[in-house]
Design an enzyme around this catalytic site. Structure first.
Site, PDB file in Angstrom:
ATOM      1  N   GLU A 154       0.831  -1.215   0.000  1.00  0.00           N
ATOM      2  CA  GLU A 154       0.000   0.000   0.000  1.00  0.00           C
ATOM      3  C   GLU A 154       0.861   1.259   0.000  1.00  0.00           C
ATOM      4  O   GLU A 154       1.857   1.349   0.722  1.00  0.00           O
ATOM      5  CB  GLU A 154      -0.882  -0.027   1.258  1.00  0.00           C
ATOM      6  CG  GLU A 154      -1.807   1.164   1.387  1.00  0.00           C
ATOM      7  CD  GLU A 154      -2.879   0.943   2.435  1.00  0.00           C
ATOM      8  OE1 GLU A 154      -2.680   0.088   3.327  1.00  0.00           O
ATOM      9  OE2 GLU A 154      -3.918   1.625   2.361  1.00  0.00           O
ATOM     10  N   GLU A 160       2.592   8.858   7.687  1.00  0.00           N
ATOM     11  CA  GLU A 160       2.655   7.461   8.154  1.00  0.00           C
ATOM     12  C   GLU A 160       3.859   6.703   7.611  1.00  0.00           C
ATOM     13  O   GLU A 160       4.272   5.704   8.188  1.00  0.00           O
ATOM     14  CB  GLU A 160       1.377   6.723   7.739  1.00  0.00           C
ATOM     15  CG  GLU A 160       0.131   7.290   8.382  1.00  0.00           C
ATOM     16  CD  GLU A 160      -1.117   6.508   8.011  1.00  0.00           C
ATOM     17  OE1 GLU A 160      -1.043   5.281   7.883  1.00  0.00           O
ATOM     18  OE2 GLU A 160      -2.167   7.148   7.840  1.00  0.00           O
ATOM     19  N   ASP A 187      -5.190   3.334  -1.959  1.00  0.00           N
ATOM     20  CA  ASP A 187      -6.097   3.847  -0.921  1.00  0.00           C
ATOM     21  C   ASP A 187      -6.358   5.317  -1.245  1.00  0.00           C
ATOM     22  O   ASP A 187      -5.442   6.142  -1.213  1.00  0.00           O
ATOM     23  CB  ASP A 187      -5.427   3.672   0.447  1.00  0.00           C
ATOM     24  CG  ASP A 187      -6.292   4.152   1.614  1.00  0.00           C
ATOM     25  OD1 ASP A 187      -7.021   5.144   1.449  1.00  0.00           O
ATOM     26  OD2 ASP A 187      -6.203   3.552   2.696  1.00  0.00           O
ATOM     27  N   HIS A 190      -5.036   8.141   1.159  1.00  0.00           N
ATOM     28  CA  HIS A 190      -3.615   8.486   1.024  1.00  0.00           C
ATOM     29  C   HIS A 190      -3.356   9.157  -0.324  1.00  0.00           C
ATOM     30  O   HIS A 190      -2.567  10.102  -0.420  1.00  0.00           O
ATOM     31  CB  HIS A 190      -2.755   7.221   1.135  1.00  0.00           C
ATOM     32  CG  HIS A 190      -2.901   6.520   2.443  1.00  0.00           C
ATOM     33  ND1 HIS A 190      -2.589   7.100   3.649  1.00  0.00           N
ATOM     34  CD2 HIS A 190      -3.343   5.270   2.748  1.00  0.00           C
ATOM     35  CE1 HIS A 190      -2.826   6.243   4.642  1.00  0.00           C
ATOM     36  NE2 HIS A 190      -3.290   5.124   4.113  1.00  0.00           N
ATOM     37  N   HIS A 213      -8.736   0.631  -1.298  1.00  0.00           N
ATOM     38  CA  HIS A 213      -9.403   1.149  -0.109  1.00  0.00           C
ATOM     39  C   HIS A 213     -10.091   2.430  -0.533  1.00  0.00           C
ATOM     40  O   HIS A 213      -9.419   3.391  -0.944  1.00  0.00           O
ATOM     41  CB  HIS A 213      -8.373   1.455   1.000  1.00  0.00           C
ATOM     42  CG  HIS A 213      -7.922   0.238   1.740  1.00  0.00           C
ATOM     43  ND1 HIS A 213      -6.774   0.212   2.502  1.00  0.00           N
ATOM     44  CD2 HIS A 213      -8.492  -0.988   1.854  1.00  0.00           C
ATOM     45  CE1 HIS A 213      -6.657  -0.994   3.041  1.00  0.00           C
ATOM     46  NE2 HIS A 213      -7.683  -1.741   2.651  1.00  0.00           N
ATOM     47  N   ARG A 219     -11.279  10.696   5.398  1.00  0.00           N
ATOM     48  CA  ARG A 219     -11.245   9.294   5.832  1.00  0.00           C
ATOM     49  C   ARG A 219     -12.569   8.847   6.457  1.00  0.00           C
ATOM     50  O   ARG A 219     -12.605   7.944   7.295  1.00  0.00           O
ATOM     51  CB  ARG A 219     -10.082   9.030   6.795  1.00  0.00           C
ATOM     52  CG  ARG A 219      -9.528   7.642   6.552  1.00  0.00           C
ATOM     53  CD  ARG A 219      -8.242   7.313   7.186  1.00  0.00           C
ATOM     54  NE  ARG A 219      -7.621   6.260   6.401  1.00  0.00           N
ATOM     55  CZ  ARG A 219      -6.492   5.651   6.688  1.00  0.00           C
ATOM     56  NH1 ARG A 219      -5.837   5.992   7.777  1.00  0.00           N
ATOM     57  NH2 ARG A 219      -5.998   4.720   5.899  1.00  0.00           N
ATOM     58  N   GLU A 248     -12.342   1.372   4.104  1.00  0.00           N
ATOM     59  CA  GLU A 248     -11.461   1.521   5.262  1.00  0.00           C
ATOM     60  C   GLU A 248     -11.630   2.957   5.748  1.00  0.00           C
ATOM     61  O   GLU A 248     -10.871   3.852   5.364  1.00  0.00           O
ATOM     62  CB  GLU A 248     -10.008   1.232   4.878  1.00  0.00           C
ATOM     63  CG  GLU A 248      -9.108   1.177   6.113  1.00  0.00           C
ATOM     64  CD  GLU A 248      -7.640   1.097   5.759  1.00  0.00           C
ATOM     65  OE1 GLU A 248      -6.952   0.230   6.290  1.00  0.00           O
ATOM     66  OE2 GLU A 248      -7.192   1.936   4.944  1.00  0.00           O
TER      67      GLU A 248
HETATM   68  C1  LER Z   1      -3.069   2.851   7.110  1.00  0.00           C
HETATM   69  O1  LER Z   1      -3.275   4.212   7.051  1.00  0.00           O
HETATM   70  C2  LER Z   1      -3.803   2.140   6.053  1.00  0.00           C
HETATM   71  O2  LER Z   1      -4.311   2.706   5.113  1.00  0.00           O
HETATM   72  C3  LER Z   1      -3.897   0.674   6.185  1.00  0.00           C
HETATM   73  O3  LER Z   1      -4.569   0.117   5.111  1.00  0.00           O
HETATM   74  C4  LER Z   1      -2.508   0.109   6.308  1.00  0.00           C
HETATM   75  O4  LER Z   1      -2.288  -0.825   7.246  1.00  0.00           O
HETATM   76 MN    MN Z   2      -5.547   1.725   3.570  1.00  0.00          MN
END
Ligand code: LER
Ligand code: MN
Length: 285
Positions: A154, A160, A187, A190, A213, A219, A248
């Protein structure tokens, strides 16, 4: 494209998962009620769930468990592929091997996200710790390959992780390792922070995207922020992505509402893509 709820048996107050501390039976019950096809479990340890129970529940309800997340092992236990301590790195690898063994029973892919950690600013140190992380990843990919399991790497935002921020960064690692069972996890939370153009980056990764994600800019559930969701889904459709969109996200205002909002928003957006809606109706995905 199919939809998955994110869940963890751990009673965390801080992790971005919809269903935190719920039993597997409750999780699958809600997935069924909302018409989701899958559940993504985030596990600190693979032993945090009863494999027999979750396989039985999934089979009973015809659900899939597309992915197992490993990030809680970083967040709670401080494990990392970039720890300067080789013992901590090896403990992280062994932890992931537990997830891989479970994944071979649940037919899931295993996510490497927060375990990627940070490597700092010093160039020599960066090189050394990135190599250490790649060695950990390589060991996990080999173990997963012999178990028939796919690994997902990812791209994370800069707060992070400081070396895998864009899909390009992840593609470079995949090329370096040349592990056929290693794919990209995109994701959107991010990506909103790191990518110049989310859709262009999705096109760049194309068939190497193994999982998505789907979170809004804050978020929260898709529709709660300002991510322009239809172009993202249209791009995924155009590149031939037929995998999961996993929510997520934080359970805001609370889990059931957030999950229902996510499903409603994304189903409505998918319906705007006629071919995707048709494929889903015909079970061609
Ligand atoms: C963490 O921010 C994340 O997106 C998770 O999927 C990673 O462990
Ligand atoms: Mn994620």
């Amino acid at each position: 494209m199919r939809l998955a709820l994110s869940a963890t048996p751990t009673q965390t107050q801080t992790a971005p998962f919809l269903l935190r501390g719920w039993s597997p039976a409750e999780v699958f019950e809600l997935a069924g009620r909302l018409g989701c096809e899958g559940v993504e479990f985030h596990l600190r340890n693979s032993s945090d769930v009863d494999a027999v129970e979750i396989v039985r529940l999934a089979e009973q309800g015809r659900f899939e468990i597309p992915t197992l997340g490993t990030g809680l092992a970083a967040g709670i236990d401080g494990l990392s592929f970039t720890s300067p301590d080789p013992f901590v790195r090896q403990t992280a690898v062994e932890r992931v091997k537990g997830h891989i063994a479970l994944a071979s029973r649940t037919r899931s892919a295993v996510i490497i996200g927060s375990l990627s950690g940070k490597i700092g600013q010093d160039p020599a140190r960066r090189h050394e710790l990135r190599n250490a992380a790649l060695a950990c990843l390589d060991e996990c990919c080999r173990s997963a390959a012999s178990a028939g399991v796919t690994m997902l790497l990812e791209a994370l935002n800069r707060y992070e992780c400081d070396y895998l921020n864009t899909l390009r960064d992840v593609l470079d690692v995949i090329d370096e390792l040349s592990a056929p069972n290693l794919k990209v996890l995109a994701d959107t939370f991010h990506m909103n922070i790191e990518e110049a153009d989310i859709c262009e980056s999705l096109r760049l990764a194309g068939p190497r995207i193994g999982h998505v994600h789907l979170a809004d800019t804050n978020r929260q559930a898709p529709g709660h922020g300002h991510l322009d969701i239809p172009p993202v889904l249209r791009t995924l459709h155009d590149i031939g992505y037929t995998g999961y969109l996993s929510f997520e996200v934080f359970p805001i205002p609370e889990a059931r509402t957030a999950a229902a909002d996510a499903v409603r928003t994304v189903r409505a957006a998918l319906e705007q893509i006629p071919a995707a809606a048709k494929d889903a109706a015909e079970g061609n995905v």
